[in-house]
Design a protein around this motif. Structure first.
Motif, short mmCIF file in Angstrom:
data_model
loop_
_atom_site.label_atom_id
_atom_site.label_comp_id
_atom_site.label_asym_id
_atom_site.label_seq_id
_atom_site.Cartn_x
_atom_site.Cartn_y
_atom_site.Cartn_z
N THR A 16 0.85 -1.20 0.00
CA THR A 16 0.00 0.00 0.00
C THR A 16 0.88 1.25 0.00
O THR A 16 1.89 1.31 0.72
CB THR A 16 -0.88 0.00 1.28
N ILE A 17 0.48 2.22 -0.81
CA ILE A 17 1.20 3.50 -0.86
C ILE A 17 0.24 4.58 -0.34
O ILE A 17 -0.89 4.67 -0.81
CB ILE A 17 1.64 3.83 -2.30
N ILE A 18 0.68 5.34 0.62
CA ILE A 18 -0.17 6.39 1.19
C ILE A 18 0.51 7.74 0.98
O ILE A 18 1.65 7.94 1.41
CB ILE A 18 -0.44 6.14 2.69
N ALA A 24 -6.00 7.96 4.45
CA ALA A 24 -5.26 7.17 5.45
C ALA A 24 -4.03 7.90 5.98
O ALA A 24 -3.42 7.45 6.96
CB ALA A 24 -4.83 5.84 4.82
N TYR A 25 -3.65 9.00 5.36
CA TYR A 25 -2.39 9.66 5.70
C TYR A 25 -2.37 10.16 7.15
O TYR A 25 -1.38 10.01 7.86
CB TYR A 25 -2.14 10.83 4.74
N GLU A 26 -3.48 10.73 7.60
CA GLU A 26 -3.53 11.35 8.93
C GLU A 26 -3.13 10.34 10.01
O GLU A 26 -2.34 10.65 10.91
CB GLU A 26 -4.94 11.89 9.17
N GLY A 34 4.05 11.13 18.84
CA GLY A 34 3.86 12.37 18.11
C GLY A 34 3.55 12.12 16.65
O GLY A 34 3.28 10.99 16.24
N SER A 35 3.60 13.19 15.87
CA SER A 35 3.21 13.08 14.48
C SER A 35 4.28 13.71 13.60
O SER A 35 5.05 14.55 14.06
CB SER A 35 1.88 13.81 14.30
N GLY A 36 4.33 13.31 12.33
CA GLY A 36 5.27 13.91 11.40
C GLY A 36 4.56 14.28 10.11
O GLY A 36 3.33 14.20 10.02
N SER A 37 5.33 14.70 9.11
CA SER A 37 4.77 15.03 7.80
C SER A 37 5.59 14.35 6.71
O SER A 37 6.26 15.02 5.92
CB SER A 37 4.80 16.55 7.57
N PRO A 38 5.58 13.01 6.67
CA PRO A 38 6.36 12.31 5.65
C PRO A 38 5.82 12.60 4.25
O PRO A 38 4.63 12.87 4.09
CB PRO A 38 6.17 10.84 6.03
N ALA A 39 6.71 12.51 3.27
CA ALA A 39 6.27 12.71 1.88
C ALA A 39 5.47 11.51 1.41
O ALA A 39 4.59 11.62 0.54
CB ALA A 39 7.49 12.92 0.98
N THR A 78 8.49 8.19 12.54
CA THR A 78 7.89 9.11 11.58
C THR A 78 8.93 10.19 11.30
O THR A 78 9.96 10.26 11.97
CB THR A 78 6.56 9.71 12.10
N ASN A 79 8.69 10.99 10.26
CA ASN A 79 9.66 12.04 9.92
C ASN A 79 8.97 13.14 9.13
O ASN A 79 7.75 13.08 8.89
CB ASN A 79 10.84 11.44 9.14
N ASN A 80 9.72 14.13 8.75
CA ASN A 80 9.18 15.21 7.94
C ASN A 80 9.83 15.17 6.56
O ASN A 80 11.05 15.29 6.46
CB ASN A 80 9.44 16.57 8.59
N GLY A 81 9.02 14.95 5.54
CA GLY A 81 9.53 15.01 4.16
C GLY A 81 10.16 13.73 3.63
O GLY A 81 10.55 13.67 2.48
N GLY A 82 10.23 12.69 4.46
CA GLY A 82 10.86 11.44 4.03
C GLY A 82 9.85 10.34 3.77
O GLY A 82 8.68 10.59 3.47
#
Ligand SMILES: Cc1cc2nc3c(=O)[nH]c(=O)nc-3n(C[C@H](O)[C@H](O)[C@H](O)COP(=O)(O)OP(=O)(O)OC[C@H]3O[C@@H](n4cnc5c(N)ncnc54)[C@H](O)[C@@H]3O)c2cc1C
Length: 445
Positions: A16-18, A24-26, A34-39, A78-82
């Motif tokens: 699965t790709i999100i 499903a991303y949220e 915590g939360s991140g903003s992965p690409a 989790t990460n930001n942008g990865g």
């Protein structure tokens, strides 16, 4: 955030790709802390999908977070942008060799699923205390659980692991196949590749005796000394986590011995647990016979605060250390302190035989201070004062119980000799350090 083009990924990846605009991303971007903003978040179905995901991440220069159960105390999953490689679909639990009780487990399984499935076969593994913690993260750090005294760390039952390395190879690692990698993943965390499956030798476990004994907070020093002495004299079937709690959820400060006797013989269990009923004034005794699977509990972290978590091992739980604990903990306000008595099977394994090196320990101390989400450095330093009084007594630490991830934490987890050996293994299997969202061991020069 730079968008990534997933056309090439779609051709070879069958999981699965999100993406950020998917429903499903949220949920997918959140971790326990915590939360991140992965690409992008990918959920591989197979080790082959993991190979494709790693290649995609490298060709798009994406930071890689590996996730099994998502309970990294430092939030690494989790990460930001990865990219997040979320292994939750690779979660099968199978008995593959009945004669030797060998079980094959997908690293994305939770320990609840493992305990529940193995119970059907009359088996169990010593994992951790919580249902929703993942197999991958806990086992790769070592795994200190409810039967640690009887059966050792989780990795002490590990026989083989399937690992996808940075160059896209799927390696079966055992004591004789890629033994350097097999050594490193038993305590070295997610530094060396994406582990997709483990094979463990499970233990025959049926019912156990477990529950909390809650004491009046009268004389913490005497209580802790009594607990230590009782543990020293007790059978290794008994593992106990002693909790020193501040005022919490409206309750006054409390002291709790949380027990698990790994056996179903009531007379033997009561002989082991009985002395704990005499070390202080018992307010409530909740020890009952139950399935091992029911010993694990779902964690309920307090909301609106964050936990500053740190830990250390001690080789001797001395009177001096206990007095230092009693003078700084169990107050109205302050940290929760766990004392996990670990002396037993894990001490009988040579420290150099796994990357988890702290085999000489008697007790692990884990401190969790709860501070506001936006706490300043001064507020955090303030919250850590009780720990600073007891940390000088510790020697080494457990890599899985840190909310920070600085050089001191890595040095506490891995003594110099272990660290050097890990760095050498890293150079072989991940020379570009693409797996760096962890307690990182950069490749040796
Ligand atoms: C509520 C709670 C209770 C806990 N209780 C215990 C306990 O009793 N005993 C104990 O020993 N520990 C305990 N822990 C600590 C726990 O072992 C670590 O937090 C562990 O990392 C969580 O594993 P996970 O798979 O859920 O986490 P994840 O966040 O999914 O993974 C953590 C990290 O491990 C690495 N990783 C995970 N899976 C893989 C994989 N398949 N391949 C390669 N690298 C991987 C990655 O670096 C990842 O960032 C507890 C933690 C929490 C939050």
């Amino acid at each position: 955030m730079k968008p990534v083009n997933i056309d090439t990924l779609k051709q070879n990846f069958f999981g699965t790709i999100i993406m950020p605009n998917d429903d499903a991303y949220e949920q997918a971007r959140k971790s326990y802390v915590g939360s991140g903003s992965p690409a992008i978040v990918v959920r591989p179905n197979t080790a082959g999908d993991v190979v494709v995901a790693i290649q995609f991440a490298q060709s798009n220069s994406l930071v890689i977070s590996i996730r099994s159960g998502g309970h990294s105390v430092a939030g690494f999953c989790t990460n930001n942008g990865g990219i997040i490689i979320d292994l939750s679909v690779i979660n099968s639990v199978e008995l593959i060799d009945k004669q030797n009780n060998i079980v094959r487990i997908g690293t994305g399984a939770t320990w609840k699923k493992v305990a529940g499935t193995l119970q059907e076969f009359g088996l169990a593994l010593s994992s951790g205390d919580s249902t929703s913690v993942g197999v991958g993260g806990l086992a790769l750090g070592g795994g200190i659980g409810w039967m640690v005294r009887k059966y050792g760390l989780t990795i002490d039952s590990l026989k083989a692991a399937e690992t996808v390395t940075a160059d896209g190879k799927i390696l079966r690692t055992t004591a004789t196949e890629y033994p350097d990698l097999f050594w490193a993943i038993r305590g070295g965390g997610g530094n060396f590749g994406v582990v997709t499956h483990f094979e463990f030798a499970a233990k025959p476990v049926g019912k156990v005796f477990s529950g909390m004994i809650i004491y009046a907070m009268e004389n913490l020093s005497a209580l802790l000394k009594g607990w230590r002495d009782a543990m020293r004299a007790s059978s290794e079937d008994l593992t106990v986590m002693f909790l020193v709690m501040p005022s919490f959820f409206g309750n006054p400060p409390s002291a709790i011995a949380w027990c698990c006797y790994a056996g179903d013989d009531e007379t033997a269990a009561m002989k082991a647990i009985g002395p704990l009923l005499k070390i202080g004034t018992v307010v409530q005794n909740m020890v009952v016979k139950k399935n091992y699977a029911d010993v694990l509990e779902e964690p309920h972290p307090p909301e609106g605060v964050k936990a500053i978590v740190t830990n250390g091992f001690v080789e001797q739980l001395s009177d001096e250390l206990i007095d230092a604990i009693a003078s700084t903990h169990g107050k109205e306000v302050g940290p929760v302190l766990q004392l996990r008595y670990v002396k037993g099977a894990m001490n009988r394994i040579d420290s150099g035989s796994t990357a988890f090196a702290h085999r000489g320990s008697e007790t692990m101390l884990v401190s969790a201070s709860f501070v506001p989400l936006e706490a300043t450095k001064t507020e955090i330093d303030q919250a850590m004062i009780p720990w600073k009084t007891i940390s000088p007594f510790t020697k080494g630490a457990y890599v899985n119980f840190f909310s920070s991830a600085n050089k001191e934490d890595v040095a506490a987890a891995y003594p110099q000799e272990t660290y050097n050996r890990l760095a050498a293994v890293k150079k072989i299997y991940d020379p570009k350090n693409i797996f760096n969202q962890n307690y990182n061991i950069p490749p040796a020069d």
